[in-house]
Design a protein around this motif. Structure first.
Motif, PDB file in Angstrom:
ATOM      1  N   PHE A  41      33.466  40.664  38.004  1.00 48.33           N
ATOM      2  CA  PHE A  41      33.000  41.885  38.659  1.00 48.33           C
ATOM      3  C   PHE A  41      31.674  42.397  38.093  1.00 48.33           C
ATOM      4  O   PHE A  41      31.016  43.223  38.732  1.00 48.33           O
ATOM      5  CB  PHE A  41      34.075  42.961  38.611  1.00 48.33           C
ATOM      6  N   ALA A  42      31.265  41.873  36.938  1.00 47.21           N
ATOM      7  CA  ALA A  42      29.928  42.205  36.440  1.00 47.21           C
ATOM      8  C   ALA A  42      28.844  41.680  37.368  1.00 47.21           C
ATOM      9  O   ALA A  42      27.707  42.154  37.344  1.00 47.21           O
ATOM     10  CB  ALA A  42      29.737  41.642  35.034  1.00 47.21           C
ATOM     11  N   LYS A  43      29.204  40.700  38.202  1.00 51.45           N
ATOM     12  CA  LYS A  43      28.248  40.085  39.129  1.00 51.45           C
ATOM     13  C   LYS A  43      28.314  40.701  40.528  1.00 51.45           C
ATOM     14  O   LYS A  43      27.539  40.319  41.403  1.00 51.45           O
ATOM     15  CB  LYS A  43      28.522  38.586  39.249  1.00 51.45           C
ATOM     16  N   MET A  44      29.253  41.628  40.775  1.00 53.32           N
ATOM     17  CA  MET A  44      29.475  42.154  42.112  1.00 53.32           C
ATOM     18  C   MET A  44      28.894  43.556  42.266  1.00 53.32           C
ATOM     19  O   MET A  44      28.948  44.367  41.346  1.00 53.32           O
ATOM     20  CB  MET A  44      30.974  42.183  42.440  1.00 53.32           C
ATOM     21  N   ASP A  45      28.376  43.830  43.455  1.00 55.38           N
ATOM     22  CA  ASP A  45      27.869  45.168  43.766  1.00 55.38           C
ATOM     23  C   ASP A  45      28.907  46.007  44.497  1.00 55.38           C
ATOM     24  O   ASP A  45      28.895  47.243  44.410  1.00 55.38           O
ATOM     25  CB  ASP A  45      26.608  45.062  44.630  1.00 55.38           C
ATOM     26  N   ALA A  46      29.783  45.362  45.240  1.00 54.47           N
ATOM     27  CA  ALA A  46      30.828  46.069  45.980  1.00 54.47           C
ATOM     28  C   ALA A  46      32.048  45.173  46.083  1.00 54.47           C
ATOM     29  O   ALA A  46      31.946  43.943  45.979  1.00 54.47           O
ATOM     30  CB  ALA A  46      30.342  46.465  47.373  1.00 54.47           C
ATOM     31  N   ALA A  47      33.198  45.804  46.292  1.00 48.95           N
ATOM     32  CA  ALA A  47      34.439  45.044  46.462  1.00 48.95           C
ATOM     33  C   ALA A  47      35.362  45.789  47.409  1.00 48.95           C
ATOM     34  O   ALA A  47      35.456  47.023  47.344  1.00 48.95           O
ATOM     35  CB  ALA A  47      35.138  44.840  45.124  1.00 48.95           C
ATOM     36  N   ASN A  48      36.000  45.030  48.281  1.00 49.43           N
ATOM     37  CA  ASN A  48      37.147  45.561  48.995  1.00 49.43           C
ATOM     38  C   ASN A  48      38.364  44.867  48.423  1.00 49.43           C
ATOM     39  O   ASN A  48      38.465  43.631  48.465  1.00 49.43           O
ATOM     40  CB  ASN A  48      37.053  45.325  50.501  1.00 49.43           C
ATOM     41  N   VAL A  49      39.268  45.652  47.874  1.00 51.07           N
ATOM     42  CA  VAL A  49      40.449  45.108  47.203  1.00 51.07           C
ATOM     43  C   VAL A  49      41.676  45.375  48.055  1.00 51.07           C
ATOM     44  O   VAL A  49      41.922  46.510  48.477  1.00 51.07           O
ATOM     45  CB  VAL A  49      40.629  45.739  45.806  1.00 51.07           C
ATOM     46  N   ASP A  50      42.451  44.327  48.312  1.00 54.29           N
ATOM     47  CA  ASP A  50      43.710  44.468  49.029  1.00 54.29           C
ATOM     48  C   ASP A  50      44.758  45.081  48.112  1.00 54.29           C
ATOM     49  O   ASP A  50      45.161  44.450  47.124  1.00 54.29           O
ATOM     50  CB  ASP A  50      44.219  43.105  49.502  1.00 54.29           C
ATOM     51  N   LEU A  51      45.186  46.288  48.442  1.00 49.25           N
ATOM     52  CA  LEU A  51      46.372  46.862  47.810  1.00 49.25           C
ATOM     53  C   LEU A  51      47.485  46.638  48.825  1.00 49.25           C
ATOM     54  O   LEU A  51      47.694  47.423  49.742  1.00 49.25           O
ATOM     55  CB  LEU A  51      46.165  48.349  47.509  1.00 49.25           C
ATOM     56  N   LYS A  52      48.172  45.526  48.686  1.00 47.82           N
ATOM     57  CA  LYS A  52      49.019  45.012  49.759  1.00 47.82           C
ATOM     58  C   LYS A  52      50.249  45.866  50.027  1.00 47.82           C
ATOM     59  O   LYS A  52      50.816  45.826  51.133  1.00 47.82           O
ATOM     60  CB  LYS A  52      49.414  43.572  49.450  1.00 47.82           C
ATOM     61  N   ALA A  53      50.676  46.607  49.050  1.00 42.28           N
ATOM     62  CA  ALA A  53      51.845  47.481  49.173  1.00 42.28           C
ATOM     63  C   ALA A  53      51.883  48.312  47.897  1.00 42.28           C
ATOM     64  O   ALA A  53      50.989  48.199  47.045  1.00 42.28           O
ATOM     65  CB  ALA A  53      53.126  46.668  49.342  1.00 42.28           C
TER      66      ALA A  53
END
Length: 378
Positions: free
Chosen positions: A176-188
């Motif tokens: 994540f040090a290389k990422m500018d944005a993230a969409n994370v699945d919170l599946k439940a």
């Protein structure tokens, strides 16, 4: 590709065990491998005295998509993103909507090849603001994704991870040090759901979310796919929303998307629109300010509102930006409140197109000017 072949790119995150096996330390599965054995993700394999990533430099396909399709509604709305994935996954979701890619054991599906530099150059040529690692979970091809991210950043291109967030601490920090944005699945929001329907555990995902929100500058949005009878009760939706508001903050966008029968759950009905609308209201009642509905036509659930005066700031019709009222500073023109996220002075105009891209290194070859295709889940 640093001189390594596609089938033997050295992987990080492993250690030798006393019994002669090697343990993969990328994710909480902790796969313990004999020589030539693959992990549960299928793409990380022990070869000799180390582990290699077998999909480095190979893709199941590239497409230029609207950023809202990831979904990211607060990260340069209306912009285009060059999206790609590989094969395999470290979860075993019975409801997977991309199972033909994530559960693939056929390396022939990886029809396109590209170095990190070629991908970054393609994004520049295509006028894309960002590159997204998506379709299958980029955690399992972390070394490739991180190298692509470095090449993108050298050219001024942002990077986006679409992920389930199932990853160990050290790899999490590096990735994540290389990422500018993230969409994370919170599946439940129950361990029972995660264990029975995904073959994983809830707590590592929550740990990833807390880490991203409080220890990084990564812009984070969440997605929960609502499956009738499995994770859509008022009680669970209330608990999930309360946790997000308390641990991540009320400004983190939450997307509720609709399930359609697929993979190992073909007999479960599709999510009705009213379930998504109900979930949105529950989350808003718990204090979340930016709650969206996906996979249905719901104008109110597509729009972005001012968290202070509730003025509509961004009007959307599916992936099309219809109206954009933010000031150049990213604030509400009516009350001056800033909208959380990353915004340009003007919205992009990419719209709802989906343009396949072939970078010329695999079985097919074409320019960036692919033929627009129909919309679908990322």
């Amino acid at each position: 590709m640093s001189g390594s072949t596609l089938s033997s790119y050295p992987a990080q995150y492993w250690h030798a065990l006393d019994d002669g096996r090697i343990q993969c330390d990328l994710c909480p599965r902790d796969c313990k491998l004999h020589d030539q054995q693959r992990g549960a993700c299928f793409v990380r394999q022990r070869q000799g005295e180390g582990i290699v990533l077998t999909t480095y430099g190979r893709s199941s396909g590239f497409c230029v998509d609207p950023i809202e399709k990831k979904p990211l509604n607060h990260f340069y709305p209306g912009s285009s993103v060059l999206s790609f994935g590989t094969a395999g996954c470290n979860l075993a979701c019975k409801f997977c909507q991309n199972w033909d890619i994530s559960k693939s054991r056929d390396m022939d599906r990886l029809m396109d090849q590209a170095s990190p530099e070629q991908i970054a150059d393609a994004a520049v040529r295509g006028g894309c603001r960002s590159v997204a690692f998506t379709y299958n979970d980029p955690v399992i091809f972390a070394e490739y994704a991180m190298d692509v991210a470095d090449a993108c950043h050298e050219r001024g291109i942002k990077t986006v991870a679409v992920t389930a967030g199932y990853i160990h601490e050290q790899a999490r920090r590096d990735f994540f040090a290389k990422m500018d944005a993230a969409n994370v699945d919170l599946k439940a929001f129950t361990e029972d759901f995660y264990f029975k329907l995904t073959g994983s555990h809830l707590q590592p995902v929550l740990d990833t979310l807390v880490y991203l929100r409080h220890e990084t500058k990564v812009w984070v949005e969440l997605t929960t796919l609502l499956i009738p009878g499995h994770n859509d009760s008022d009680q669970e939706l209330t608990a999930l929303s309360q946790w997000v508001a308390r641990e991540l903050g009320p400004d983190v966008p939450l997307h509720f998307s609709g399930f359609h029968p697929d993979h190992k759950m073909p007999d479960v009905p599709a999510t009705p629109k009213h379930t998504l609308v109900r979930a949105r209201q529950i989350a808003r009642d718990q204090g979340l300010r930016h709650v969206y509905t996906g996979n249905v036509h719901h104008a109110e659930g597509d729009a972005s509102h001012c968290p202070q005066c509730d003025s509509q700031l961004i009007e959307r019709d599916w992936y099309q930006i219809k109206r954009y009222r933010l000031t150049p500073e990213g604030t509400c023109p009516d009350c001056g409140t800033a909208l959380a996220g990353h915004f340009a002075e003007q919205a992009g105009h990419f719209g709802a197109r989906r343009i396949p891209v072939f970078l010329g290194g695999g079985k097919k070859s074409a320019s960036l000017e692919g033929r627009p295709q129909g919309d679908g889940l990322g």
